[in-house]
Design an enzyme around this catalytic site. Sequence first.
Site, short mmCIF file in Angstrom:
data_model
loop_
_atom_site.label_atom_id
_atom_site.label_comp_id
_atom_site.label_asym_id
_atom_site.label_seq_id
_atom_site.Cartn_x
_atom_site.Cartn_y
_atom_site.Cartn_z
N GLN A 112 57.02 46.51 -0.73
CA GLN A 112 57.21 46.30 0.36
C GLN A 112 58.10 45.06 -0.54
O GLN A 112 56.69 43.87 -0.91
CB GLN A 112 55.59 45.63 1.44
CG GLN A 112 56.22 45.16 3.07
CD GLN A 112 54.98 44.63 3.13
OE1 GLN A 112 53.72 44.70 3.51
NE2 GLN A 112 55.00 44.02 4.35
N SER A 115 57.50 39.22 1.01
CA SER A 115 56.76 37.44 0.54
C SER A 115 57.80 36.42 -1.07
O SER A 115 57.77 37.60 -1.19
CB SER A 115 55.36 37.32 0.06
OG SER A 115 54.55 37.62 1.36
N GLU A 230 51.21 47.34 9.19
CA GLU A 230 50.80 46.65 8.00
C GLU A 230 49.10 46.80 8.09
O GLU A 230 48.07 46.78 7.52
CB GLU A 230 51.58 45.59 7.32
CG GLU A 230 50.50 45.70 5.74
CD GLU A 230 50.89 44.17 5.70
OE1 GLU A 230 51.36 44.31 3.89
OE2 GLU A 230 51.47 43.44 5.60
N GLU A 368 43.94 33.63 7.74
CA GLU A 368 44.00 32.42 8.97
C GLU A 368 44.89 32.69 9.60
O GLU A 368 45.30 32.35 11.03
CB GLU A 368 44.18 31.16 8.02
CG GLU A 368 42.94 30.68 7.13
CD GLU A 368 43.01 31.28 6.66
OE1 GLU A 368 42.07 30.80 5.66
OE2 GLU A 368 43.88 32.16 4.97
#
Length: 399
Positions: A112, A115, A230, A368
């Site tokens: 993947q 990010s 995911e 978060e």
Amino acid sequence: MSDADLTVVEAALDALLAEHDPSAETYEEFRGHQFDAGLAWVQYPKGNGGLELAPQLQRVVNKRLAEAGAAPMDPAQFFMMLAGPTIVTHGDDAVRERFLRPMFTGEEKWCQLFSEPGAGSDFAGLGTKALKDGDEWIVNGQKVWNTLAHIADWGMLVTRTDPNVRKHRGMTYFALDMKAPGVDVRPLRQITGEAEFNEVYMTDVRVPDAHRIGAEGEGWRAALTTLMNERTAIGGSGSSGGGPKRGAGAISYLVDLYKKNESSMTAVDRDDVTQLWIRAEVLRLTNMRAAQQAKAGNPGPEGSVGKAMMAFVNQDLWEKAVDVQGMAGQLDYDYTYRRPGTSDMIGTGAGYAFLRARANTIEGGTSEVMKNILGEQVLGLPGEPRVDKDIPWIDVPRG
């Protein structure tokens, strides 16, 4: 899930096992036949490894094949559970035909590429550029925290193709050949000693437009499919719609450790282990419910419940597993540098798991972010202020 659908699956299983013995064929060979029989992902379209039936029936397939001696999925194929649903949902027929079968057999492994150093929790802020050049795209940029990218054949790559529209609008999703010229994979060493994670640099990498997954500029929609799957996969239910049996998995390891050290355990230790067993069981049931509610194998935001709670349960569980061993909990672990491959990607022991679990509240979306998703999309609470939501990506201030 009707009796008629169950009959269809059972008949397909009978035919598959009558012609192919999983103990007599290689892993790749048997999984290829399983795909061709429509038993790879039963909810997928016919011809794409499925039978267009309810995803819950995959549990029937997995149980029956395991009893027949079929090997479990190679852990290095984890990203199949992310890329597969994305390709079948957003890819065209040619993309499905090219990628789904070798992905399922394990002949081609995936990673993947989401990010970036400046776009983690704010994934839509990514800046890796893809410029159209005829029938190809030229990609330049950097991705980070890419699990098993060093052994992957293909990467799920999301890029910025139009910087002049809102950040969620100008993204495009591709399958990236990890062996293509200009792709540079570098290791990131972890606290466990492993370099399971990587950073990936792309310099003038050419990607065929035929490897685009979804429409140009619709990468955010395709990426959401990947991310939802995911979170469900990390949470514990995976693509099979199942999950571990009651009392199995990590909690079983902790209970066994408690029993071995019971003579030195206190009432507080007993209560702690009991509470962790209860939390693990609630998590297991939550994952089962999320899988049963999935439509066509694509979970909704409820999958974030399992992912968020798995992170906390896992960390607390392995911390207790180290504690109940006393000083012995600090021994018998190898911290030397190593690059996990296809068969050794997961370490063993409570010491390893305690350290590896530190990543659980970050990977697959931070806790978060999970709480924000649950608050906004499940509970209907007001969203956090997003001052850059309606301005072009190129005009968003950056540090």
